[in-house]
Every structure is written in C-alpha cells, then in structure tokens.
Design an enzyme around this catalytic site. Structure first.
Site, PDB file in Angstrom:
ATOM      1  N   GLU A  17       0.809  -1.219   0.051  1.00  0.00           N
ATOM      2  CA  GLU A  17       0.076  -0.061   0.049  1.00  0.00           C
ATOM      3  C   GLU A  17       0.879   1.223   0.019  1.00  0.00           C
ATOM      4  O   GLU A  17       1.523   1.317   1.041  1.00  0.00           O
ATOM      5  CB  GLU A  17      -0.752   0.012   1.204  1.00  0.00           C
ATOM      6  CG  GLU A  17      -1.570   1.320   1.277  1.00  0.00           C
ATOM      7  CD  GLU A  17      -2.469   1.588   2.787  1.00  0.00           C
ATOM      8  OE1 GLU A  17      -2.603   0.364   3.297  1.00  0.00           O
ATOM      9  OE2 GLU A  17      -2.598   2.440   3.122  1.00  0.00           O
TER      10      GLU A  17
ATOM     11  N   ARG B 102       0.378  10.184   0.755  1.00  0.00           N
ATOM     12  CA  ARG B 102       0.671  11.357   1.576  1.00  0.00           C
ATOM     13  C   ARG B 102       1.928  12.033   1.207  1.00  0.00           C
ATOM     14  O   ARG B 102       2.424  13.126   2.248  1.00  0.00           O
ATOM     15  CB  ARG B 102       0.941  10.678   3.145  1.00  0.00           C
ATOM     16  CG  ARG B 102      -0.264  10.067   3.634  1.00  0.00           C
ATOM     17  CD  ARG B 102      -0.036   9.455   4.936  1.00  0.00           C
ATOM     18  NE  ARG B 102      -0.652   8.458   5.311  1.00  0.00           N
ATOM     19  CZ  ARG B 102      -0.878   7.435   6.285  1.00  0.00           C
ATOM     20  NH1 ARG B 102       0.141   7.609   7.317  1.00  0.00           N
ATOM     21  NH2 ARG B 102      -1.681   6.484   6.344  1.00  0.00           N
TER      22      ARG B 102
ATOM     23  N   THR C 191      -4.532   6.124   1.968  1.00  0.00           N
ATOM     24  CA  THR C 191      -5.023   7.639   2.290  1.00  0.00           C
ATOM     25  C   THR C 191      -5.852   8.154   1.084  1.00  0.00           C
ATOM     26  O   THR C 191      -5.507   9.287   0.719  1.00  0.00           O
ATOM     27  CB  THR C 191      -3.623   8.322   2.487  1.00  0.00           C
ATOM     28  OG1 THR C 191      -2.765   7.671   3.545  1.00  0.00           O
ATOM     29  CG2 THR C 191      -4.239   9.627   3.411  1.00  0.00           C
TER      30      THR C 191
ATOM     31  N   LYS D   2     -11.234  -1.357   6.355  1.00  0.00           N
ATOM     32  CA  LYS D   2      -9.879  -1.004   7.160  1.00  0.00           C
ATOM     33  C   LYS D   2     -10.567  -0.643   8.673  1.00  0.00           C
ATOM     34  O   LYS D   2     -11.277   0.429   8.665  1.00  0.00           O
ATOM     35  CB  LYS D   2      -9.362   0.012   6.465  1.00  0.00           C
ATOM     36  CG  LYS D   2      -8.122   0.393   7.254  1.00  0.00           C
ATOM     37  CD  LYS D   2      -7.145   1.420   6.256  1.00  0.00           C
ATOM     38  CE  LYS D   2      -6.101   2.289   7.042  1.00  0.00           C
ATOM     39  NZ  LYS D   2      -5.166   2.567   6.378  1.00  0.00           N
TER      40      LYS D   2
HETATM   41  C1  3PG Z   1      -2.137   3.576   8.155  1.00  0.00           C
HETATM   42  O1  3PG Z   1      -2.265   4.430   7.543  1.00  0.00           O
HETATM   43  O2  3PG Z   1      -2.684   2.377   7.653  1.00  0.00           O
HETATM   44  C2  3PG Z   1      -1.456   3.535   9.548  1.00  0.00           C
HETATM   45  O3  3PG Z   1      -0.714   4.736   9.860  1.00  0.00           O
HETATM   46  C3  3PG Z   1      -0.351   2.439   9.384  1.00  0.00           C
HETATM   47  O4  3PG Z   1       0.691   2.675   9.906  1.00  0.00           O
HETATM   48  P1  3PG Z   1       1.330   2.377  11.216  1.00  0.00           P
HETATM   49  O5  3PG Z   1       1.623   0.756  11.165  1.00  0.00           O
HETATM   50  O6  3PG Z   1       2.671   2.953  11.613  1.00  0.00           O
HETATM   51  O7  3PG Z   1       0.439   2.651  12.343  1.00  0.00           O
END
Ligand code: 3PG
Length: 210
Positions: free
Chosen positions: A44, A48, A72, A132
């Site tokens: 993914e 961002r 995102t 999600k």
């Molecule tokens: C996401 O955007 O899915 C989360 O921020 C995953 O990132 P993390 O494992 O750093 O929380």
C-alpha cells in the site's frame, strides 16, 4: 469470478500489507522487488507525499507482479488519480458517503475505513463487506474486532494503526480479519537508507505470521 469491487482477493494475498509512505519514487520499484522476493506480493502506497502517485506508476510498470494499492484515498479525485497511476485497489482511513458511493462504480476494489458499528453498517448498506479498521490499536485492538464481529458477521477487516509483529498474531487469529496493515516492514527511514536487508528480514517474518 468475483466482482471488481470485491476486495477479498487483494486482502488475502498476504497476512501483512506493508503500508509505505515514500519520499522518492525511484525507491518504489526496488522496494517492490525486495518485497516480492521475500514473499509479499502486495503493497500500500499512501497518498501522503508528492512522490506517491509516481511511486505507484513505477511499481505498476517496473514490477508488474506486485499488486499495488493506494492508501490515504480521501476523495473521488484521489481515487481517480490512483487508478490512473495503476493502483489495483484503494484504501481510506474512513469513508464519506460521497466517496463510498462513487467507489462502488470504480474499476478497482475500494476498502473504506471504519471505527464504529454504525460506520460498518453504513458500509454494508452500500454493498461493502471489507473494511479497514483504523486506528486499530487505539480503538481496542483485536478484542474490539472480535466484539464487532458478533453482531456484524458479514464484515471482514484489515486492521491498521500501531500494529507490531508482536501484536499481529492476535488479529490474524480472528476469522473476520483478512490481513493486517503496518508500516513496520518498510518504514521511511529504511527506504531512505536503502536498507533492503532489514526490509527483507521484516517481510520474511511477516509472511510467517499466518
Ligand atoms: C495507516 O495509515 O494505515 C497506518 O498509519 C499504518 O501505519 P502504522 O503501522 O505506522 O500505524
């Protein structure tokens, strides 16, 4: 054959989807090749950074075996841009009614983000079954997903948010969890440093989680 909107196929490719925020699109294809060689056929790329869409394009053209998703995705415009860049699925931390309705007609599966039973019910109403669950740890972790699964048995989840290799097995043991997402496999600092060996090691450990 499943519908193009059905995310189950992409969310069952790997127990862990590496969530990647990339600063330099030139790193994308080498990263994809390391993950593929380590047994992870999906990634993914979060929208961002300014490099994100070019990173998706690079993976789609230079490492076509990699099933690249866009993360995102907050608006219809983001979704169209991701599809144009070559994304094969898309995820969002949430889901506005506008985005969720538009995405039902898209050519790739879309996975809206949820945090509550009502949000899951709204998604189910629109025909979504894969969500999600974000931010997973902060929302109560695996026990929260187990509880939501009792009344909302049709829903399937990809939890993400502060999940670690130590915490992942509790999620993956649930029958309504298809995979987890996490940035620990390919964090920005490893990518920036070209530390492919650490990414490979983390990816191989993740493959063995389920
Ligand atoms: C996401 O955007 O899915 C989360 O921020 C995953 O990132 P993390 O494992 O750093 O929380």
């Amino acid at each position: 054959m499943s519908k193009p909107q059905d995310a189950t196929n992409v969310l069952t490719l790997s127990p862990v989807i590496p969530v990647v925020t990339i600063d330099n699109a030139a790193d994308a294809a080498p990263l994809a090749r390391v993950l593929l060689a380590s047994g992870i056929p999906t990634i993914e790329i979060t929208l961002r950074t300014p490099a994100a869409l070019d990173a998706i394009k690079a993976i789609a053209s230079e490492a076509p075996e990699m099933v690249v998703g866009a993360g995102t995705v907050l608006t219809e415009k983001d979704l169209s841009a991701a599809i144009d860049a070559g994304a094969r699925y898309a995820l969002s931390p949430g889901g506005t009614p506008k985005l969720m309705k538009a995405a039902r007609k898209a050519s790739i599966p879309f996975v809206p983000g949820v945090a509550t039973a009502s949000e899951i019910m709204r998604g189910l109403d629109l025909g979504y079954t894969c969500f999600k669950f974000f931010p997973a740890e902060q929302l109560g972790g695996a026990t929260a997903i187990k509880s939501l699964g009792a009344p909302l048995a049709a829903a399937r989840f990809c939890p993400t948010g502060s999940i670690t290799p130590e915490k992942a097995p509790a999620y993956l043991a649930l029958k309504n969890v298809l995979c987890v997402g996490g940035s620990w496999i390919a964090p920005a600092e490893y990518i920036k440093a070209g530390d492919w060996a650490s990414i490979e090691a983390a990816a191989k450990r993740a493959v063995a989680l389920r």
